[in-house]
Motif scaffolding. Structure first.
Motif, mmCIF file in Angstrom:
data_model
loop_
_atom_site.group_PDB
_atom_site.id
_atom_site.type_symbol
_atom_site.label_atom_id
_atom_site.label_comp_id
_atom_site.label_asym_id
_atom_site.label_seq_id
_atom_site.Cartn_x
_atom_site.Cartn_y
_atom_site.Cartn_z
ATOM 1 N N TYR A 67 0.876 -1.175 0.000
ATOM 2 C CA TYR A 67 0.000 0.000 0.000
ATOM 3 C C TYR A 67 0.911 1.222 0.000
ATOM 4 O O TYR A 67 1.385 1.659 1.038
ATOM 5 N N ASN A 69 2.557 5.007 -1.987
ATOM 6 C CA ASN A 69 2.520 6.133 -2.919
ATOM 7 C C ASN A 69 3.905 6.265 -3.525
ATOM 8 O O ASN A 69 4.890 6.489 -2.798
ATOM 9 N N PHE A 70 3.989 6.089 -4.824
ATOM 10 C CA PHE A 70 5.266 6.240 -5.534
ATOM 11 C C PHE A 70 4.865 6.463 -6.986
ATOM 12 O O PHE A 70 4.789 5.531 -7.784
ATOM 13 N N TYR A 71 4.564 7.737 -7.291
ATOM 14 C CA TYR A 71 3.940 8.072 -8.565
ATOM 15 C C TYR A 71 4.811 7.740 -9.768
ATOM 16 O O TYR A 71 4.320 7.637 -10.880
ATOM 17 N N GLU A 72 6.106 7.553 -9.548
ATOM 18 C CA GLU A 72 6.987 7.130 -10.630
ATOM 19 C C GLU A 72 6.559 5.779 -11.203
ATOM 20 O O GLU A 72 6.942 5.409 -12.302
ATOM 21 N N PHE A 124 4.295 6.813 10.870
ATOM 22 C CA PHE A 124 4.322 7.383 9.520
ATOM 23 C C PHE A 124 2.917 7.856 9.194
ATOM 24 O O PHE A 124 1.947 7.112 9.323
ATOM 25 N N CYS A 126 0.529 9.765 6.341
ATOM 26 C CA CYS A 126 0.360 10.307 4.993
ATOM 27 C C CYS A 126 -0.612 11.484 5.042
ATOM 28 O O CYS A 126 -1.523 11.515 5.876
ATOM 29 N N TRP A 130 -3.998 8.491 6.264
ATOM 30 C CA TRP A 130 -3.752 7.121 6.716
ATOM 31 C C TRP A 130 -2.399 7.063 7.420
ATOM 32 O O TRP A 130 -1.542 7.932 7.212
ATOM 33 N N TYR A 180 10.652 14.107 -9.067
ATOM 34 C CA TYR A 180 10.047 14.408 -7.764
ATOM 35 C C TYR A 180 11.086 15.165 -6.933
ATOM 36 O O TYR A 180 12.260 14.807 -6.915
ATOM 37 N N GLN A 208 9.548 -0.624 -3.961
ATOM 38 C CA GLN A 208 8.339 0.206 -3.875
ATOM 39 C C GLN A 208 8.392 1.204 -2.709
ATOM 40 O O GLN A 208 7.628 2.156 -2.665
ATOM 41 N N ASN A 209 9.300 0.964 -1.756
ATOM 42 C CA ASN A 209 9.438 1.886 -0.631
ATOM 43 C C ASN A 209 10.552 2.906 -0.835
ATOM 44 O O ASN A 209 10.843 3.694 0.075
ATOM 45 N N GLY A 222 3.783 12.318 4.836
ATOM 46 C CA GLY A 222 4.625 11.344 4.140
ATOM 47 C C GLY A 222 5.225 11.828 2.843
ATOM 48 O O GLY A 222 6.279 11.344 2.437
ATOM 49 N N PHE A 223 4.584 12.796 2.172
ATOM 50 C CA PHE A 223 5.130 13.187 0.861
ATOM 51 C C PHE A 223 6.473 13.891 0.960
ATOM 52 O O PHE A 223 7.208 13.990 -0.025
ATOM 53 N N ILE A 226 10.933 11.726 0.534
ATOM 54 C CA ILE A 226 11.212 11.463 -0.890
ATOM 55 C C ILE A 226 11.995 10.155 -1.073
ATOM 56 O O ILE A 226 12.903 9.849 -0.305
ATOM 57 N N LYS A 227 11.600 9.433 -2.119
ATOM 58 C CA LYS A 227 12.161 8.092 -2.362
ATOM 59 C C LYS A 227 13.253 8.116 -3.446
ATOM 60 O O LYS A 227 13.317 9.031 -4.264
HETATM 61 N N1 MTE Z 1 8.816 9.927 -3.399
HETATM 62 C C1 MTE Z 1 8.762 9.886 -4.747
HETATM 63 N N2 MTE Z 1 9.905 9.978 -5.427
HETATM 64 N N3 MTE Z 1 7.598 9.767 -5.425
HETATM 65 C C2 MTE Z 1 6.397 9.692 -4.767
HETATM 66 O O1 MTE Z 1 5.332 9.593 -5.421
HETATM 67 N N4 MTE Z 1 5.250 9.715 -2.599
HETATM 68 C C3 MTE Z 1 5.310 10.291 -1.250
HETATM 69 C C4 MTE Z 1 6.529 9.801 -0.492
HETATM 70 N N5 MTE Z 1 7.719 9.853 -1.319
HETATM 71 C C5 MTE Z 1 6.395 9.743 -3.340
HETATM 72 C C6 MTE Z 1 7.658 9.842 -2.694
HETATM 73 C C7 MTE Z 1 4.103 10.032 -0.481
HETATM 74 S S1 MTE Z 1 2.703 10.903 -0.914
HETATM 75 C C8 MTE Z 1 4.086 9.184 0.595
HETATM 76 S S2 MTE Z 1 2.732 9.044 1.606
HETATM 77 C C9 MTE Z 1 5.247 8.319 0.888
HETATM 78 O O2 MTE Z 1 6.297 8.467 -0.062
HETATM 79 C C10 MTE Z 1 4.821 6.876 0.914
HETATM 80 O O3 MTE Z 1 5.853 6.050 1.367
HETATM 81 P P1 MTE Z 1 5.624 4.478 1.473
HETATM 82 O O4 MTE Z 1 5.024 4.026 0.171
HETATM 83 O O5 MTE Z 1 6.965 3.888 1.734
HETATM 84 O O6 MTE Z 1 4.666 4.266 2.605
#
Ligand code: MTE
Length: 307
Positions: A67, A69-72, A124, A126, A130, A180, A208-209, A222-223, A226-227
């Protein structure tokens, strides 16, 4: 504060995954079969526990990795788990530039060599209301910033995610102006609660995380976390941040978790805890429960204005 470890809790210096699971099992009273099925098979990363960890029970590995969020990788919560395995995370380098003494493009292994990884169990939250509790493996961002030497005039740290549409299939849609982007004020970036995570549940970070390295700022929505970071820049200007660029009225630069400042389209007073048999609602905590540690950074600021 509810999130500190009790001081009588004794761990050996290094906690291999097996011990970690046993301890969790005992604490949760969950059968071994359930836990093993829900979690990756083996410990890989030696971690030490942290006084900053929450005492709340972490969500299952499944909740945390299915579950997202990772729009990439698409806008659906299940898309990252479905599509992120296409991402190449080794080799991985991070460009560090701007107002630092040692700019450069560093191999991730060099950046983290000799760094003691910690287990940080963080709440954590969001912005979509959630919540989860996540056992990260990581280290303080300040450790890295001190290694590269942030110059005195720098006031912010900016971050960017990888841009590679051939693997990040969501980048073929213009949902976000890629890459992002996120940013922190320097005191936030240097705060001991702010970590770079490279793992989850004692193992490598699932793609995915945000593999292989992502930010985690537990008192912010959470946004901000950044991932799959490829660039870290020290700057004297407040950086542009993705959600603020897309919709500045709804998403501010600070984005501190705050039950008294609602999102224009929904309340932030309560949140839905992911997982369990019944969807549970709980009250949102000021700064997501980290008020005691972070409130002083925002003294005198109007948090309704600086949302
Ligand atoms: N980082 C990148 N690069 N792209 C994203 O879409 N989504 C953000 C954040 N980091 C996001 C991102 C959002 S909205 C949230 S809530 C969290 O990552 C979600 O982290 P999780 O999927 O590990 O719970």
């Amino acid at each position: 504060m509810a999130y500190r470890f009790k001081s009588d809790l004794k761990w050996s210096d290094v906690t291999p995954k097996a011990d970690f699971l046993n301890r969790r099992q005992i604490m949760a009273g969950i059968g071994a079969a359930g836990l093993i099925a829900a979690s990756p098979a083996r410990a890989k990363i030696a971690t030490v526990p942290s006084k900053y960890s929450s005492t709340e029970e972490p969500n299952s590995f499944k909740d945390i990795t299915k579950y997202n969020n990772f729009y990439e990788f698409g806008t659906g919560k299940g898309d990252p788990a479905k599509y992120a395995d296409r991402l190449t995370v080794d080799p991985w380098s991070v460009k560090i530039d701007g107002m630092v003494d040692k700019p450069g493009t560093y191999d991730l292994a060099d950046l983290t060599s000799g760094v003691q990884m910690e287990e940080r169990i963080y709440r954590f939250r969001c912005v979509e209301a959630w919540a989860m509790v996540i056992p990260w493996v990581g280290f303080e961002l300040s450790t890295l910033l001190n290694r590269v030497g942030v110059q005195s005039g720098a006031k912010y740290i900016a971050f960017e995610t990888l841009e590679r549409p051939s693997e990040m299939i969501g980048q073929n849609s213009r949902t976000i102006p890629w890459p992002y982007r996120e940013g922190l004020r320097m005191d936030e970036a240097m705060h001991p609660l702010t970590i770079l995570a490279t793992g989850l549940y004692g193992d490598d970070l699932p793609k995915q995380n945000g593999a292989p390295i992502r930010l985690v700022v537990p008192w912010k929505y959470g946004f901000k976390s950044i991932k799959s970071i490829v660039r870290i820049t020290a700057t004297d200007k407040q950086p542009e941040t993705s959600w603020n660029m897309i919709n500045p009225r709804e998403y501010g630069f600070y984005s501190n978790v705050n039950p008294t400042v609602d999102h224009p389209r929904w309340s932030q007073a309560s949140e839905r805890k992911i997982g369990g048999l019944v969807a549970k609602r709980q009250d949102t905590l000021m700064f997501n429960g980290y008020e005691e540690d972070v409130a002083s950074m925002y003294k005198g600021m109007d948090l309704k204005e600086h949302y």
